[in-house]
Design a protein around this motif. Structure first.
Motif, PDB file in Angstrom:
ATOM      1  N   HIS A 155       0.830  -1.209   0.000  1.00  0.00           N
ATOM      2  CA  HIS A 155       0.000   0.000   0.000  1.00  0.00           C
ATOM      3  C   HIS A 155       0.867   1.262   0.000  1.00  0.00           C
ATOM      4  O   HIS A 155       0.590   2.227  -0.730  1.00  0.00           O
ATOM      5  CB  HIS A 155      -0.933  -0.018   1.209  1.00  0.00           C
ATOM      6  CG  HIS A 155      -1.846   1.156   1.293  1.00  0.00           C
ATOM      7  ND1 HIS A 155      -2.835   1.391   0.361  1.00  0.00           N
ATOM      8  CD2 HIS A 155      -1.914   2.184   2.179  1.00  0.00           C
ATOM      9  CE1 HIS A 155      -3.465   2.502   0.666  1.00  0.00           C
ATOM     10  NE2 HIS A 155      -2.928   3.007   1.772  1.00  0.00           N
ATOM     11  N   MET A 156       1.930   1.256   0.795  1.00  0.00           N
ATOM     12  CA  MET A 156       2.834   2.408   0.852  1.00  0.00           C
ATOM     13  C   MET A 156       3.523   2.603  -0.498  1.00  0.00           C
ATOM     14  O   MET A 156       3.691   3.732  -0.963  1.00  0.00           O
ATOM     15  CB  MET A 156       3.879   2.204   1.944  1.00  0.00           C
ATOM     16  CG  MET A 156       4.742   3.421   2.209  1.00  0.00           C
ATOM     17  SD  MET A 156       6.011   3.135   3.458  1.00  0.00           S
ATOM     18  CE  MET A 156       5.041   2.712   4.869  1.00  0.00           C
ATOM     19  N   GLU A 157       3.903   1.522  -1.145  1.00  0.00           N
ATOM     20  CA  GLU A 157       4.551   1.604  -2.445  1.00  0.00           C
ATOM     21  C   GLU A 157       3.611   2.217  -3.485  1.00  0.00           C
ATOM     22  O   GLU A 157       4.019   3.037  -4.312  1.00  0.00           O
ATOM     23  CB  GLU A 157       4.988   0.212  -2.880  1.00  0.00           C
ATOM     24  CG  GLU A 157       5.770   0.182  -4.173  1.00  0.00           C
ATOM     25  CD  GLU A 157       6.197  -1.222  -4.542  1.00  0.00           C
ATOM     26  OE1 GLU A 157       7.219  -1.347  -5.232  1.00  0.00           O
ATOM     27  OE2 GLU A 157       5.497  -2.189  -4.162  1.00  0.00           O
ATOM     28  N   GLU A 158       2.338   1.856  -3.440  1.00  0.00           N
ATOM     29  CA  GLU A 158       1.358   2.432  -4.358  1.00  0.00           C
ATOM     30  C   GLU A 158       1.184   3.918  -4.115  1.00  0.00           C
ATOM     31  O   GLU A 158       1.086   4.706  -5.062  1.00  0.00           O
ATOM     32  CB  GLU A 158       0.016   1.713  -4.200  1.00  0.00           C
ATOM     33  CG  GLU A 158       0.020   0.288  -4.706  1.00  0.00           C
ATOM     34  CD  GLU A 158      -1.250  -0.467  -4.346  1.00  0.00           C
ATOM     35  OE1 GLU A 158      -2.092   0.079  -3.599  1.00  0.00           O
ATOM     36  OE2 GLU A 158      -1.393  -1.612  -4.808  1.00  0.00           O
ATOM     37  N   ARG A 159       1.158   4.335  -2.858  1.00  0.00           N
ATOM     38  CA  ARG A 159       1.024   5.763  -2.551  1.00  0.00           C
ATOM     39  C   ARG A 159       2.241   6.537  -3.016  1.00  0.00           C
ATOM     40  O   ARG A 159       2.120   7.640  -3.548  1.00  0.00           O
ATOM     41  CB  ARG A 159       0.817   5.969  -1.046  1.00  0.00           C
ATOM     42  CG  ARG A 159      -0.542   5.529  -0.568  1.00  0.00           C
ATOM     43  CD  ARG A 159      -0.793   5.934   0.846  1.00  0.00           C
ATOM     44  NE  ARG A 159       0.379   5.629   1.687  1.00  0.00           N
ATOM     45  CZ  ARG A 159       0.358   5.467   2.993  1.00  0.00           C
ATOM     46  NH1 ARG A 159      -0.764   5.584   3.646  1.00  0.00           N
ATOM     47  NH2 ARG A 159       1.457   5.197   3.663  1.00  0.00           N
ATOM     48  N   ILE A 160       3.437   5.963  -2.832  1.00  0.00           N
ATOM     49  CA  ILE A 160       4.666   6.622  -3.287  1.00  0.00           C
ATOM     50  C   ILE A 160       4.648   6.769  -4.810  1.00  0.00           C
ATOM     51  O   ILE A 160       5.032   7.809  -5.359  1.00  0.00           O
ATOM     52  CB  ILE A 160       5.906   5.857  -2.808  1.00  0.00           C
ATOM     53  CG1 ILE A 160       6.064   6.017  -1.295  1.00  0.00           C
ATOM     54  CG2 ILE A 160       7.161   6.339  -3.522  1.00  0.00           C
ATOM     55  CD1 ILE A 160       7.158   5.166  -0.684  1.00  0.00           C
ATOM     56  N   GLY A 161       4.181   5.732  -5.508  1.00  0.00           N
ATOM     57  CA  GLY A 161       4.087   5.813  -6.975  1.00  0.00           C
ATOM     58  C   GLY A 161       3.133   6.907  -7.415  1.00  0.00           C
ATOM     59  O   GLY A 161       3.408   7.650  -8.350  1.00  0.00           O
ATOM     60  N   THR A 162       2.001   7.026  -6.715  1.00  0.00           N
ATOM     61  CA  THR A 162       1.031   8.074  -7.029  1.00  0.00           C
ATOM     62  C   THR A 162       1.639   9.456  -6.797  1.00  0.00           C
ATOM     63  O   THR A 162       1.491  10.360  -7.625  1.00  0.00           O
ATOM     64  CB  THR A 162      -0.233   7.903  -6.174  1.00  0.00           C
ATOM     65  OG1 THR A 162      -0.769   6.599  -6.391  1.00  0.00           O
ATOM     66  CG2 THR A 162      -1.271   8.944  -6.526  1.00  0.00           C
ATOM     67  N   HIS A 218       4.779  10.214  -6.860  1.00  0.00           N
ATOM     68  CA  HIS A 218       5.806  10.430  -7.884  1.00  0.00           C
ATOM     69  C   HIS A 218       5.166  10.912  -9.194  1.00  0.00           C
ATOM     70  O   HIS A 218       5.682  11.834  -9.840  1.00  0.00           O
ATOM     71  CB  HIS A 218       6.588   9.134  -8.112  1.00  0.00           C
ATOM     72  CG  HIS A 218       7.633   9.241  -9.168  1.00  0.00           C
ATOM     73  ND1 HIS A 218       8.763  10.000  -9.006  1.00  0.00           N
ATOM     74  CD2 HIS A 218       7.706   8.699 -10.409  1.00  0.00           C
ATOM     75  CE1 HIS A 218       9.494   9.925 -10.106  1.00  0.00           C
ATOM     76  NE2 HIS A 218       8.867   9.136 -10.970  1.00  0.00           N
ATOM     77  N   ASP A 219       4.053  10.308  -9.569  1.00  0.00           N
ATOM     78  CA  ASP A 219       3.348  10.738 -10.782  1.00  0.00           C
ATOM     79  C   ASP A 219       2.859  12.176 -10.653  1.00  0.00           C
ATOM     80  O   ASP A 219       2.970  12.976 -11.594  1.00  0.00           O
ATOM     81  CB  ASP A 219       2.174   9.810 -11.075  1.00  0.00           C
ATOM     82  CG  ASP A 219       2.616   8.409 -11.490  1.00  0.00           C
ATOM     83  OD1 ASP A 219       3.785   8.266 -11.907  1.00  0.00           O
ATOM     84  OD2 ASP A 219       1.789   7.481 -11.387  1.00  0.00           O
ATOM     85  N   GLU A 220       2.317  12.525  -9.487  1.00  0.00           N
ATOM     86  CA  GLU A 220       1.848  13.899  -9.264  1.00  0.00           C
ATOM     87  C   GLU A 220       3.005  14.890  -9.332  1.00  0.00           C
ATOM     88  O   GLU A 220       2.873  15.976  -9.903  1.00  0.00           O
ATOM     89  CB  GLU A 220       1.157  14.009  -7.914  1.00  0.00           C
ATOM     90  CG  GLU A 220      -0.193  13.339  -7.853  1.00  0.00           C
ATOM     91  CD  GLU A 220      -0.837  13.447  -6.481  1.00  0.00           C
ATOM     92  OE1 GLU A 220      -0.500  14.391  -5.728  1.00  0.00           O
ATOM     93  OE2 GLU A 220      -1.667  12.585  -6.150  1.00  0.00           O
ATOM     94  N   LEU A 221       4.146  14.508  -8.759  1.00  0.00           N
ATOM     95  CA  LEU A 221       5.315  15.384  -8.797  1.00  0.00           C
ATOM     96  C   LEU A 221       5.802  15.591 -10.221  1.00  0.00           C
ATOM     97  O   LEU A 221       6.155  16.704 -10.617  1.00  0.00           O
ATOM     98  CB  LEU A 221       6.433  14.803  -7.926  1.00  0.00           C
ATOM     99  CG  LEU A 221       7.706  15.620  -7.813  1.00  0.00           C
ATOM    100  CD1 LEU A 221       7.419  16.975  -7.176  1.00  0.00           C
ATOM    101  CD2 LEU A 221       8.745  14.870  -7.006  1.00  0.00           C
ATOM    102  N   ARG A 222       5.798  14.536 -11.039  1.00  0.00           N
ATOM    103  CA  ARG A 222       6.213  14.649 -12.438  1.00  0.00           C
ATOM    104  C   ARG A 222       5.283  15.590 -13.197  1.00  0.00           C
ATOM    105  O   ARG A 222       5.729  16.436 -13.980  1.00  0.00           O
ATOM    106  CB  ARG A 222       6.226  13.273 -13.093  1.00  0.00           C
ATOM    107  CG  ARG A 222       6.703  13.293 -14.529  1.00  0.00           C
ATOM    108  CD  ARG A 222       6.811  11.908 -15.170  1.00  0.00           C
ATOM    109  NE  ARG A 222       5.911  10.894 -14.677  1.00  0.00           N
ATOM    110  CZ  ARG A 222       4.639  10.738 -15.071  1.00  0.00           C
ATOM    111  NH1 ARG A 222       4.117  11.565 -15.953  1.00  0.00           N
ATOM    112  NH2 ARG A 222       3.887   9.759 -14.594  1.00  0.00           N
ATOM    113  N   GLU A 223       3.974  15.468 -12.950  1.00  0.00           N
ATOM    114  CA  GLU A 223       3.015  16.348 -13.611  1.00  0.00           C
ATOM    115  C   GLU A 223       3.218  17.798 -13.203  1.00  0.00           C
ATOM    116  O   GLU A 223       3.163  18.707 -14.048  1.00  0.00           O
ATOM    117  CB  GLU A 223       1.588  15.907 -13.281  1.00  0.00           C
ATOM    118  CG  GLU A 223       1.171  14.610 -13.933  1.00  0.00           C
ATOM    119  CD  GLU A 223      -0.195  14.133 -13.471  1.00  0.00           C
ATOM    120  OE1 GLU A 223      -0.923  14.922 -12.821  1.00  0.00           O
ATOM    121  OE2 GLU A 223      -0.542  12.972 -13.757  1.00  0.00           O
TER     122      GLU A 223
END
Length: 115
Positions: free
Chosen positions: A12-19, A21-26
């Protein structure tokens, strides 16, 4: 806690970190677009001021006020660096001449937008 609970928390933590990361890239992409747009507007504004100053000087040639603002001319070197950046190369001092592979470089953009 059981091993399965710990493992599910890690997933679950890994999924939140991925999300995140995507927001930061955007956000980074949006920031780069805003910086480019700001630079284009500054250049256009500078050109318009130059045209207005030329019109004012042709209308009133007898006024030579020392407080008249002189805008710096953008030279050929700056144009070459901007062209290189548009072709996909870094113009910042950190990665000068190397190919930009991850989109826009904030260091290059800040260098090109210096006054």
């Amino acid at each position: 806690m059981e091993k399965r609970e710990i493992f599910s928390q890690v997933i679950h933590m890994e999924e939140r970190i991925g999300t995140l990361h995507d927001e930061l890239r955007e956000l980074k992409e949006q920031l780069a677009m805003l910086i480019e747009e700001n630079h284009a507007l500054q250049m256009e504004n500078q050109q318009l001021r130059k045209v207005i100053d030329e019109k004012d000087s042709s209308v009133e040639p007898s006024t030579t006020d020392s407080s008249t603002r002189v805008l710096p001319n953008v030279g050929e070197g700056y144009d070459n660096l901007a062209r290189l950046y548009q072709e996909g190369f870094h113009v910042c001092n950190l990665h000068y001449g190397s190919l930009r592979s991850d989109g826009d470089c904030l260091f290059c953009l800040s260098f090109l937008h210096q006054k």
